[in-house]
Design a protein around this motif. Structure first.
Motif, PDB file in Angstrom:
ATOM      1  N   CYS A  29       0.840  -1.197   0.000  1.00 61.06           N
ATOM      2  CA  CYS A  29       0.000   0.000   0.000  1.00 61.06           C
ATOM      3  C   CYS A  29       0.875   1.246   0.000  1.00 61.06           C
ATOM      4  CB  CYS A  29      -0.925  -0.010   1.214  1.00 61.06           C
ATOM      5  SG  CYS A  29      -2.001   1.439   1.319  1.00 61.06           S
ATOM      6  N   ALA A  30       1.933   1.251   0.792  1.00 62.48           N
ATOM      7  CA  ALA A  30       2.836   2.400   0.838  1.00 62.48           C
ATOM      8  C   ALA A  30       3.508   2.611  -0.512  1.00 62.48           C
ATOM      9  CB  ALA A  30       3.883   2.197   1.936  1.00 62.48           C
ATOM     10  N   ALA A  31       3.943   1.534  -1.166  1.00 61.19           N
ATOM     11  CA  ALA A  31       4.564   1.654  -2.489  1.00 61.19           C
ATOM     12  C   ALA A  31       3.564   2.213  -3.495  1.00 61.19           C
ATOM     13  CB  ALA A  31       5.089   0.288  -2.934  1.00 61.19           C
ATOM     14  N   TRP A  32       2.323   1.759  -3.434  1.00 63.01           N
ATOM     15  CA  TRP A  32       1.275   2.255  -4.343  1.00 63.01           C
ATOM     16  C   TRP A  32       1.043   3.747  -4.127  1.00 63.01           C
ATOM     17  CZ3 TRP A  32      -3.718   4.081  -3.276  1.00 63.01           C
ATOM     18  CH2 TRP A  32      -4.544   4.253  -4.390  1.00 63.01           C
ATOM     19  N   MET A  33       1.028   4.163  -2.840  1.00 70.73           N
ATOM     20  CA  MET A  33       0.817   5.579  -2.534  1.00 70.73           C
ATOM     21  C   MET A  33       1.970   6.435  -3.038  1.00 70.73           C
ATOM     22  SD  MET A  33      -2.047   6.293  -1.052  1.00 70.73           S
ATOM     23  CE  MET A  33      -1.682   7.865  -0.356  1.00 70.73           C
ATOM     24  N   LEU A  78       1.504   6.858  -6.709  1.00 66.54           N
ATOM     25  CA  LEU A  78       0.338   7.710  -6.993  1.00 66.54           C
ATOM     26  C   LEU A  78       0.657   9.192  -6.772  1.00 66.54           C
ATOM     27  CD1 LEU A  78      -2.746   7.740  -7.633  1.00 66.54           C
ATOM     28  CD2 LEU A  78      -3.099   7.719  -5.152  1.00 66.54           C
ATOM     29  N   LEU A  79       1.447   9.486  -5.755  1.00 66.63           N
ATOM     30  CA  LEU A  79       1.707  10.892  -5.414  1.00 66.63           C
ATOM     31  C   LEU A  79       2.926  11.482  -6.119  1.00 66.63           C
ATOM     32  CD1 LEU A  79       0.969  10.666  -1.598  1.00 66.63           C
ATOM     33  CD2 LEU A  79      -0.501  11.605  -3.378  1.00 66.63           C
ATOM     34  N   ARG A  80       3.549  10.774  -7.020  1.00 71.97           N
ATOM     35  CA  ARG A  80       4.693  11.318  -7.769  1.00 71.97           C
ATOM     36  C   ARG A  80       4.325  12.483  -8.578  1.00 71.97           C
ATOM     37  NH1 ARG A  80       8.709   6.892 -10.335  1.00 71.97           N
ATOM     38  NH2 ARG A  80       9.795   6.487  -8.447  1.00 71.97           N
TER      39      ARG A  80
END
Length: 133
Positions: A124-128, A131-133
């Motif tokens: 989940c942290a990697a996905w976030m 996403l926020l890049r």
């Protein structure tokens, strides 16, 4: 031809001698539960290696009192007391389920809610991060 000079640098050091009582007291201190052999050696002012030798010799040599009055085949080994203490542990419990990770994103009039299993928090942290890049 002499290669070692016959001169002495100072007064000659002599070995210390310790009484049997002193040795027995030091060995008995080592046999106490929780006692460090190095600490006992320091407390008695002797080298730890010397104290280990005294302990080893005491374990190898049966005491005169134990041999007195026994026939040659009746020597008994010294009694060793166990320091085992039983510990009662509570019954194992079922692991509690972790709640899901819930993320709510709002941009203007649009709202997105993402629910992610807590067991996969690193994903989940990697996905976030992506996403926020």
């Amino acid at each position: 031809m002499n290669t070692i000079p016959d001169l002495q640098a100072g007064p000659r050091r002599r070995r210390r001698t310790h009484s049997d009582e002193f040795k027995a007291e030091a060995v008995a201190s080592c046999l106490q539960p929780g006692m460090s052999m190095a600490a006992v050696a320091m407390a008695h002012g002797v080298n730890a290696n010397l104290l280990r030798r005294w302990v080893r010799e005491a374990e190898m040599k049966p005491t005169a009192g134990a041999l007195r009055g026994m026939a040659p085949g009746e020597v008994q080994a010294p009694e060793h007391r166990s320091s085992f203490v039983p510990v009662h542990l509570p019954a194992p419990t079922e692991p509690t389920a972790l709640p899901d990770i819930r993320i709510e994103l709002k941009r203007g009039a649009t709202a997105v809610t993402v629910t992610w299993p807590a067991s996969a928090a690193s994903e989940c942290a990697a996905w976030m991060r992506e996403l926020l890049r």
